[in-house]
Scaffold this motif. Structure first.
Motif, PDB file in Angstrom:
ATOM      1  N   LYS A  32       0.846  -1.188   0.000  1.00  0.00           N
ATOM      2  CA  LYS A  32       0.000   0.000   0.000  1.00  0.00           C
ATOM      3  C   LYS A  32       0.884   1.242   0.000  1.00  0.00           C
ATOM      4  O   LYS A  32       1.790   1.368   0.825  1.00  0.00           O
ATOM      5  CB  LYS A  32      -0.895  -0.006   1.242  1.00  0.00           C
ATOM      6  N   PRO A  33       0.674   2.179  -0.916  1.00  0.00           N
ATOM      7  CA  PRO A  33       1.557   3.351  -0.989  1.00  0.00           C
ATOM      8  C   PRO A  33       1.460   4.234   0.248  1.00  0.00           C
ATOM      9  O   PRO A  33       0.403   4.346   0.875  1.00  0.00           O
ATOM     10  CB  PRO A  33       1.065   4.092  -2.234  1.00  0.00           C
ATOM     11  N   THR A  34       2.586   4.845   0.602  1.00  0.00           N
ATOM     12  CA  THR A  34       2.636   5.772   1.729  1.00  0.00           C
ATOM     13  C   THR A  34       3.271   7.079   1.282  1.00  0.00           C
ATOM     14  O   THR A  34       3.983   7.129   0.279  1.00  0.00           O
ATOM     15  CB  THR A  34       3.458   5.194   2.892  1.00  0.00           C
ATOM     16  N   GLU A 252      -2.205   8.809   7.771  1.00  0.00           N
ATOM     17  CA  GLU A 252      -1.034   8.263   7.077  1.00  0.00           C
ATOM     18  C   GLU A 252      -0.214   7.381   8.014  1.00  0.00           C
ATOM     19  O   GLU A 252       0.250   6.306   7.631  1.00  0.00           O
ATOM     20  CB  GLU A 252      -0.175   9.394   6.516  1.00  0.00           C
ATOM     21  N   LEU A 253      -0.068   7.813   9.252  1.00  0.00           N
ATOM     22  CA  LEU A 253       0.690   7.028  10.222  1.00  0.00           C
ATOM     23  C   LEU A 253      -0.054   5.760  10.629  1.00  0.00           C
ATOM     24  O   LEU A 253       0.566   4.765  11.011  1.00  0.00           O
ATOM     25  CB  LEU A 253       1.012   7.890  11.438  1.00  0.00           C
ATOM     26  N   GLY A 257       0.116   1.262  11.716  1.00  0.00           N
ATOM     27  CA  GLY A 257      -0.441   0.809  12.987  1.00  0.00           C
ATOM     28  C   GLY A 257      -0.169   1.737  14.141  1.00  0.00           C
ATOM     29  O   GLY A 257      -0.020   1.284  15.282  1.00  0.00           O
ATOM     30  N   GLY A 258      -0.120   3.054  13.867  1.00  0.00           N
ATOM     31  CA  GLY A 258       0.127   4.008  14.942  1.00  0.00           C
ATOM     32  C   GLY A 258      -0.688   5.269  14.769  1.00  0.00           C
ATOM     33  O   GLY A 258      -1.152   5.577  13.673  1.00  0.00           O
ATOM     34  N   SER A 259      -0.856   6.001  15.865  1.00  0.00           N
ATOM     35  CA  SER A 259      -1.605   7.251  15.807  1.00  0.00           C
ATOM     36  C   SER A 259      -1.083   8.197  16.884  1.00  0.00           C
ATOM     37  O   SER A 259       0.116   8.239  17.141  1.00  0.00           O
ATOM     38  CB  SER A 259      -3.108   6.988  15.945  1.00  0.00           C
TER      39      SER A 259
END
Length: 278
Positions: A32-34, A252-253, A257-259
């Motif tokens: 998946k693009p980031t 995006e983060l 798996g983070g926020s």
């Protein structure tokens, strides 16, 4: 109830090298693009918000080849000037510990050591008044819980996570004030749910939708609660309980798996009087 904010001290890492190039949790998909640029913009908004709320934000320089280093909460647990640096489960993140082992002594902390057992910092260890709530099941181990209890001299209450989407405690539970938490019951074992019900009978319970939006990966100063803006149900419940929710776009983060909380390591307790700089 009137909620009172207290000034906090945070450590953060700019996502200069953010990317998803491996998968160590169910949220990560290297295909998946980031966008590193978007991740930086979302992170900068969060950093600036903390400053606007009156909190101190120190920065640990990012290192190339460590795309998850932005998730500073996983790097250590800090209480009363003592620092227990993480020992990561996954080899892809192991080198992050070196950065924390260097940064803390350079900034006036004299009691610093790395955990002996797998221990992923504030990802799994959340200070709640006079105790530490500690997660296990996917990352940090029960032996690490005992090590933390001995090192900090604070009771550690172990909680077992059972849903791999909520692999760290800070994805399934947030401490809002010394005696107030919000959590997603289905993320925990039956025994741990019973323990949480005993400890926090008035807790805010998150729905499956709000938990999946990473709404529990939140940061509270006792009044202001910063959480993903997609967790609309929790935002309403927080207002009902006298808190001031602030929605954040960390989409995006979240691809890694983070926020909000993952990006924010709180330096609890005494801050060294003299530090060479930030």
């Amino acid at each position: 109830m009137e909620r009172v904010a207290t000034r906090r001290h945070y450590l953060m890492v700019r996502p200069a090298y953010f990317d998803v190039v491996y998968s160590i949790n169910p949220w990560m998909n290297p295909e998946k693009p980031t966008s590193t640029r978007l991740a930086i913009a979302q992170w900068e908004w969060l950093r600036d918000l903390f400053a606007d709320l009156g909190h101190t934000v120190d920065l640990l320089p990012p290192r190339p080849g460590l795309p998850d280093m932005v998730f500073a909460a996983n790097g250590a647990t800090v209480m009363n000037g003592r620092v227990l640096v993480a020992r990561f489960r996954d080899s892809q993140r192991a080198a992050e510990s070196d950065a924390y082992m260097e940064w803390f002594p350079a900034h006036g902390y004299t009691d610093v050591r790395q955990a002996r057992w797998t221990n992923e910092g504030e990802g799994d260890y959340l200070a709640a008044g006079s105790v530490i709530l500690a997660g296990t099941g996917f990352r940090s181990t029960p032996r690490a819980h005992r090590e933390s209890e001995e090192y900090f001299g604070v009771p550690v209450i172990g909680l077992t996570l059972v849903d791999p989407r909520f692999y760290h405690l800070d994805t399934a539970l947030a401490v809002l004030a010394e005696d107030t938490v919000m959590y997603h019951p289905e993320a925990f074992s039956d025994e741990s749910r019973e323990r949480l019900e005993e400890l926090y009978p008035d807790a805010i319970l998150a729905t499956a939708a709000d938990a999946a939006a990473f709404g529990l990966n939140a940061v509270s100063d006792g009044r202001n609660v910063v959480l993903p803006q997609a967790a609309t149900g929790l935002i309403g419940r927080l207002r009902e309980h006298g808190f001031e929710p602030i929605g954040a776009d960390m989409s995006e983060l979240l691809k890694a798996g983070g926020s909000v909380k993952c990006c924010t390591l709180e330096l609890h307790g005494t801050v060294p009087a003299e530090r060479p700089g930030r």
